[in-house]
Design a protein around this motif. Structure first.
Motif, PDB file in Angstrom:
ATOM      1  N   CYS A 139      -0.949  -4.525   4.813  1.00 16.68           N
ATOM      2  CA  CYS A 139      -1.693  -3.628   5.706  1.00 16.68           C
ATOM      3  C   CYS A 139      -3.126  -4.117   5.891  1.00 16.68           C
ATOM      4  O   CYS A 139      -3.748  -4.592   4.931  1.00 16.68           O
ATOM      5  CB  CYS A 139      -1.710  -2.212   5.133  1.00 16.68           C
ATOM      6  SG  CYS A 139      -0.056  -1.512   4.940  1.00 16.68           S
ATOM      7  N   PHE A 158       7.177  -1.218   6.928  1.00 16.66           N
ATOM      8  CA  PHE A 158       7.180  -0.052   6.049  1.00 16.66           C
ATOM      9  C   PHE A 158       8.559   0.079   5.417  1.00 16.66           C
ATOM     10  O   PHE A 158       9.576  -0.200   6.046  1.00 16.66           O
ATOM     11  CB  PHE A 158       6.895   1.231   6.837  1.00 16.66           C
ATOM     12  CG  PHE A 158       5.486   1.326   7.326  1.00 16.66           C
ATOM     13  CD1 PHE A 158       4.486   1.835   6.522  1.00 16.66           C
ATOM     14  CD2 PHE A 158       5.165   0.915   8.603  1.00 16.66           C
ATOM     15  CE1 PHE A 158       3.189   1.927   6.983  1.00 16.66           C
ATOM     16  CE2 PHE A 158       3.868   0.999   9.082  1.00 16.66           C
ATOM     17  CZ  PHE A 158       2.868   1.507   8.270  1.00 16.66           C
ATOM     18  N   THR A 172       0.860  -1.188   0.000  1.00 17.81           N
ATOM     19  CA  THR A 172       0.000   0.000   0.000  1.00 17.81           C
ATOM     20  C   THR A 172       0.892   1.232   0.000  1.00 17.81           C
ATOM     21  O   THR A 172       1.806   1.349   0.819  1.00 17.81           O
ATOM     22  CB  THR A 172      -0.896   0.023   1.256  1.00 17.81           C
ATOM     23  OG1 THR A 172      -1.655  -1.189   1.296  1.00 17.81           O
ATOM     24  CG2 THR A 172      -1.843   1.209   1.239  1.00 17.81           C
ATOM     25  N   LEU A 203      -4.960   1.658  10.543  1.00 18.94           N
ATOM     26  CA  LEU A 203      -4.327   0.613   9.739  1.00 18.94           C
ATOM     27  C   LEU A 203      -3.089   0.105  10.452  1.00 18.94           C
ATOM     28  O   LEU A 203      -2.401   0.847  11.141  1.00 18.94           O
ATOM     29  CB  LEU A 203      -3.907   1.164   8.375  1.00 18.94           C
ATOM     30  CG  LEU A 203      -5.001   1.518   7.397  1.00 18.94           C
ATOM     31  CD1 LEU A 203      -4.390   2.120   6.133  1.00 18.94           C
ATOM     32  CD2 LEU A 203      -5.820   0.310   7.031  1.00 18.94           C
ATOM     33  N   SER A 204      -2.814  -1.161  10.246  1.00 16.53           N
ATOM     34  CA  SER A 204      -1.601  -1.774  10.754  1.00 16.53           C
ATOM     35  C   SER A 204      -0.919  -2.481   9.590  1.00 16.53           C
ATOM     36  O   SER A 204      -1.571  -3.204   8.838  1.00 16.53           O
ATOM     37  CB  SER A 204      -1.944  -2.773  11.862  1.00 16.53           C
ATOM     38  OG  SER A 204      -0.790  -3.473  12.261  1.00 16.53           O
ATOM     39  N   CYS A 205       0.381  -2.263   9.435  1.00 15.14           N
ATOM     40  CA  CYS A 205       1.134  -2.898   8.358  1.00 15.14           C
ATOM     41  C   CYS A 205       2.254  -3.737   8.967  1.00 15.14           C
ATOM     42  O   CYS A 205       2.813  -3.385  10.009  1.00 15.14           O
ATOM     43  CB  CYS A 205       1.723  -1.852   7.426  1.00 15.14           C
ATOM     44  SG  CYS A 205       0.491  -0.768   6.666  1.00 15.14           S
ATOM     45  N   GLU A 206       2.571  -4.827   8.283  1.00 19.39           N
ATOM     46  CA  GLU A 206       3.636  -5.710   8.766  1.00 19.39           C
ATOM     47  C   GLU A 206       4.976  -4.986   8.823  1.00 19.39           C
ATOM     48  O   GLU A 206       5.749  -5.150   9.758  1.00 19.39           O
ATOM     49  CB  GLU A 206       3.736  -6.930   7.845  1.00 19.39           C
ATOM     50  CG  GLU A 206       4.652  -8.001   8.335  1.00 19.39           C
ATOM     51  CD  GLU A 206       4.628  -9.212   7.428  1.00 19.39           C
ATOM     52  OE1 GLU A 206       5.600  -9.384   6.671  1.00 19.39           O
ATOM     53  OE2 GLU A 206       3.637  -9.959   7.483  1.00 19.39           O
ATOM     54  N   LEU A 209      -2.801   6.956   8.650  1.00 23.34           N
ATOM     55  CA  LEU A 209      -2.443   6.263   7.417  1.00 23.34           C
ATOM     56  C   LEU A 209      -3.609   6.198   6.440  1.00 23.34           C
ATOM     57  O   LEU A 209      -3.429   6.375   5.241  1.00 23.34           O
ATOM     58  CB  LEU A 209      -1.939   4.855   7.732  1.00 23.34           C
ATOM     59  CG  LEU A 209      -0.601   4.756   8.455  1.00 23.34           C
ATOM     60  CD1 LEU A 209      -0.291   3.303   8.780  1.00 23.34           C
ATOM     61  CD2 LEU A 209       0.506   5.369   7.626  1.00 23.34           C
ATOM     62  N   SER A 210      -4.802   5.933   6.933  1.00 22.91           N
ATOM     63  CA  SER A 210      -5.957   5.748   6.058  1.00 22.91           C
ATOM     64  C   SER A 210      -6.262   6.982   5.216  1.00 22.91           C
ATOM     65  O   SER A 210      -6.851   6.874   4.147  1.00 22.91           O
ATOM     66  CB  SER A 210      -7.184   5.347   6.863  1.00 22.91           C
ATOM     67  OG  SER A 210      -7.502   6.349   7.807  1.00 22.91           O
ATOM     68  N   GLY A 229       3.632   0.276   2.716  1.00 17.69           N
ATOM     69  CA  GLY A 229       3.368  -0.658   3.798  1.00 17.69           C
ATOM     70  C   GLY A 229       3.085  -2.040   3.243  1.00 17.69           C
ATOM     71  O   GLY A 229       2.382  -2.190   2.245  1.00 17.69           O
TER      72      GLY A 229
END
Length: 99
Positions: free
Chosen positions: A80, A93, A26, A88-91, A42-43, A77
């Motif tokens: 996500c 960045f 993303t 949002l949570s991403c593994e 983030l969104s 990201g």
């Protein structure tokens, strides 16, 4: 006539599988700033979804270069997901190509 039906069926099935790939990256783009803001939601900064980190980063670099100010920062990201409302949570960045 049978060959045409088989060909069309094969074309249809292959188009279905091509559409089911989920983009893993993303792009988050921040206009008119040199640094990635740490407090940004983030969104509100999603600018696209990409299959590879390279495509994601190249798009971010292009957006910054083509912006009116010529300034912009971006990050990509990996994997996500939405959590608790609009967060949002991403593994992980990245903001540059990893070699």
């Amino acid at each position: 006539m049978g060959f045409i039906r088989i060909f069309l069926l094969g074309l249809f099935v292959s188009s279905l599988t091509a559409c089911t790939q989920n983009p893993e990256w993303t792009l988050f783009y921040y206009a008119d700033t040199k640094d990635i803001p740490h407090e940004a939601k983030l969104s509100e900064h999603i600018s696209g979804y990409y299959a590879t980190s390279k495509h994601c980063l190249l798009k971010g670099a292009g957006m910054a270069k083509l912006s009116e100010s010529g300034i912009g920062s971006y990050q990509c990201g990996h994997l996500c997901v939405a959590i608790e409302g609009k967060a949002l949570s991403c593994e992980k960045f990245i903001d540059k190509l990893e070699l």
